[in-house]
Design an enzyme around this catalytic site. Structure first.
Site, PDB file in Angstrom:
ATOM      1  CB  SER A 109      -0.877  -0.011   1.261  1.00 19.69           C
ATOM      2  OG  SER A 109      -1.399   1.283   1.496  1.00 19.69           O
ATOM      3  CE1 TYR A 160      -3.651   0.096   5.070  1.00 21.29           C
ATOM      4  CE2 TYR A 160      -4.320  -2.174   5.429  1.00 21.29           C
ATOM      5  CZ  TYR A 160      -3.985  -1.139   4.567  1.00 21.29           C
ATOM      6  OH  TYR A 160      -3.960  -1.350   3.208  1.00 21.29           O
ATOM      7  CE  LYS A 167      -1.828  -4.225   3.394  1.00 21.67           C
ATOM      8  NZ  LYS A 167      -2.038  -5.504   2.666  1.00 21.67           N
TER       9      LYS A 167
HETATM   10  C1  WQD Z   1      -9.901   9.270   0.327  1.00 22.12           C
HETATM   11  C2  WQD Z   1     -10.128  10.757   0.529  1.00 22.12           C
HETATM   12  C3  WQD Z   1     -10.718  11.357   2.774  1.00 22.12           C
HETATM   13  C4  WQD Z   1     -14.598   9.381   2.920  1.00 22.12           C
HETATM   14  C5  WQD Z   1      -7.373   4.225   1.341  1.00 22.12           C
HETATM   15  C6  WQD Z   1      -7.521   2.919   2.000  1.00 22.12           C
HETATM   16  C7  WQD Z   1      -6.200   2.406   2.468  1.00 22.12           C
HETATM   17  C8  WQD Z   1      -5.156   2.490   1.390  1.00 22.12           C
HETATM   18  C9  WQD Z   1      -5.089   3.878   0.785  1.00 22.12           C
HETATM   19  C10 WQD Z   1      -4.801   0.361   0.337  1.00 22.12           C
HETATM   20  C11 WQD Z   1      -9.539  11.254   1.836  1.00 22.12           C
HETATM   21  C12 WQD Z   1     -11.851  11.666   1.799  1.00 22.12           C
HETATM   22  C13 WQD Z   1     -13.359   9.840   2.499  1.00 22.12           C
HETATM   23  C14 WQD Z   1     -15.645  10.319   3.131  1.00 22.12           C
HETATM   24  C15 WQD Z   1     -14.173  12.098   2.487  1.00 22.12           C
HETATM   25  N1  WQD Z   1      -5.399   1.564   0.353  1.00 22.12           N
HETATM   26  N2  WQD Z   1     -13.161  11.172   2.272  1.00 22.12           N
HETATM   27  N3  WQD Z   1     -15.388  11.642   2.890  1.00 22.12           N
HETATM   28  O1  WQD Z   1      -7.884   7.370   3.283  1.00 22.12           O
HETATM   29  O2  WQD Z   1      -6.777   7.453   1.012  1.00 22.12           O
HETATM   30  O3  WQD Z   1      -7.096   5.257   2.264  1.00 22.12           O
HETATM   31  O4  WQD Z   1      -6.401   4.188   0.350  1.00 22.12           O
HETATM   32  O5  WQD Z   1      -4.080  -0.079   1.167  1.00 22.12           O
HETATM   33  O6  WQD Z   1      -6.422   1.051   2.826  1.00 22.12           O
HETATM   34  O7  WQD Z   1      -8.389   3.068   3.079  1.00 22.12           O
HETATM   35  O8  WQD Z   1      -9.041   6.472   1.205  1.00 22.12           O
HETATM   36  O9  WQD Z   1     -11.363   6.612   0.398  1.00 22.12           O
HETATM   37  O10 WQD Z   1     -10.941   6.658   2.913  1.00 22.12           O
HETATM   38  O11 WQD Z   1     -10.315   8.627   1.529  1.00 22.12           O
HETATM   39  O12 WQD Z   1     -13.959  13.300   2.284  1.00 22.12           O
HETATM   40  O13 WQD Z   1     -16.804   9.967   3.526  1.00 22.12           O
HETATM   41  O14 WQD Z   1     -11.537  10.969   0.620  1.00 22.12           O
HETATM   42  O15 WQD Z   1     -10.582  12.411   3.719  1.00 22.12           O
HETATM   43  O16 WQD Z   1      -9.036  12.556   1.619  1.00 22.12           O
HETATM   44  P1  WQD Z   1      -7.654   6.749   1.978  1.00 22.12           P
HETATM   45  P2  WQD Z   1     -10.499   7.034   1.542  1.00 22.12           P
END
Ligand code: WQD
Length: 370
Positions: free
Chosen positions: A152, A179, A183
């Site tokens: 990741s 988490y 990784k």
């Molecule tokens: C993306 C953006 C939030 C929800 C994920 C996986 C993690 C890893 C990396 C593989 C952020 C914003 C989110 C919401 C929002 N992948 N958001 N409102 O945090 O980058 O992590 O990718 O290992 O396992 O979880 O992804 O989709 O949670 O958030 O504004 O209701 O969307 O703040 O900027 P993230 P995400």
């Protein structure tokens, strides 16, 4: 057990088979001519995904399709895991011209970033123990222990501005959550094992943000309960399951103030695993390899939300909310190494990816995993 196809390129052991990325990868492997032994304990996935895989494979017109086998297994239960793998290895060995287990892809892991802060023991035990069992079993049961590991971009932490787009040799930072630490730890374990064991080969794929669904809408993302990730929350809000989307912060140091990520279509991501396996089997890669698997393009939360509204015509309700703890401001990939060495590229337009997510949500209706 169905006859293992004689024309197969060999059997792939795949953990986390009923998961979002695992299910999409099985489809691509089978269409590429591999047989797949999928295992899962359904801790964070549903058997429905297996039905979707079988339907897609049935309808596929790909020549020389492989076979899909599934067993319910907890990868932390070494004896059960090893017994199942040996059952399929010995069965395939009856097919004299069969190639046996030619590789493994390890997806099985707990992956909810926030949950890992509340349950560190679960994350360390499950994510590390399942990996140690996989390495041990592959060394014992395969003449070709080629392992593709689901890593990741969280291993990079928050890159410095000058390090964006991020390269594989960019400095790793201590991840913010258990988490992310599992990784990073897993990568060190795999690298040490490659150094110690002569025939072990490993490819760690550092994913960015996988989104979307298979074009058939028969498999896709099935988050349990309230989605943590952005795109399933968007599609559930559009479907009327959620009241309103919260955009976590518009006061970041980015052009529109919202966070930037590298959103990659899950099918393009699945194809990267097939490309990596083929290159490993053809001995085209070093023993230990790391690849960024992203599009190379950064997209902000607000850009993604507005793209979804534009292409679906759905009046999506959203509000600007406070920042979410643990979020990094911006990260996107330099994916040129994977493009060059895996001869793979993620170039599906964001519009098409979001349409695939919406089509999948519409097929689900207003059902959500409770
Ligand atoms: C993306 C953006 C939030 C929800 C994920 C996986 C993690 C890893 C990396 C593989 C952020 C914003 C989110 C919401 C929002 N992948 N958001 N409102 O945090 O980058 O992590 O990718 O290992 O396992 O979880 O992804 O989709 O949670 O958030 O504004 O209701 O969307 O703040 O900027 P993230 P995400």
């Amino acid at each position: 057990m169905k006859n293992i196809a004689k024309s197969s390129k060999g059997l792939i052991l795949l953990t986390g088979a009923a998961g979002f990325i695992g299910s999409h990868t099985i489809v691509e492997l089978i269409e590429d001519g591999f047989d797949v032994l999928g295992v899962d304990n359904f801790y964070n996935s549903s058997p429905d995904a297996l039905e979707g895989i079988n339907k897609i494979v049935e309808q596929s017109s790909a020549p020389n399709k492989g076979c899909f086998f599934f067993e319910e297994v907890d990868c932390t239960d070494y004896n059960k895991f090893d017994e199942i793998v040996e059952k399929y290895r010995s069965k395939s060995a009856e097919n004299s011209d069969y190639r046996g287990i030619v590789g493994a892809i390890h997806f099985a892991a707990c992956k909810a970033v926030n949950e890992s802060l509340e349950k560190p023991l679960l994350y360390y035990r499950n994510n590390i123990e399942s990996l140690l069992n996989l390495i041990t079993i592959m060394r014992k049961r395969s003449n070709n222990p080629n392992i593709v590991f689901s890593s990741s971009c969280t291993v990079y932490g928050q890159p410095a501005d000058e390090d964006l787009p991020i390269k594989e040799n960019s400095p790793l930072q201590m991840p913010l959550t258990p988490y992310g630490k599992t990784k990073q730890m897993a990568e060190y374990i795999l690298q040490d094992c490659c150094n110690a064991y002569s025939n072990l080969k490993v490819c760690a794929l550092r994913y960015f943000n996988p989104i979307g669904a298979h074009p058939s809408a028969l498999i896709g993302e099935l988050p349990r309960g309230v989605p943590q990730n952005l795109v399933p929350f968007i599609t559930q809000t559009a479907a009327g399951i959620r009241e309103c989307l919260s955009v976590f912060g518009d006061d970041y140091n980015t052009p529109d103030g919202s966070c930037i990520r590298d959103y990659i279509w899950v099918v393009d991501l699945a194809k990267a695993h097939v490309a990596a396996l083929n290159k490993m089997i053809e001995n085209k890669l070093d023993k230990w390899e790391v690849f960024n698997i992203g599009t190379g393009k950064g997209t902000s939360v607000l850009e993604l939300v507005n793209t979804f509204i534009r292409i679906t015509g759905v009046e999506l309700k959203y509000r600007i909310a406070p920042r979410r703890e643990g979020d990094i401001e911006q990260v996107w990939a330099d994916a040129s190494k994977a493009e060059r060495e895996l001869e793979w590229k993620a170039d599906t337009p964001l519009e098409d990816i979001l349409l695939s997510a919406w089509k999948w949500q519409q097929r689900l209706g207003n059902v959500n995993e409770s």
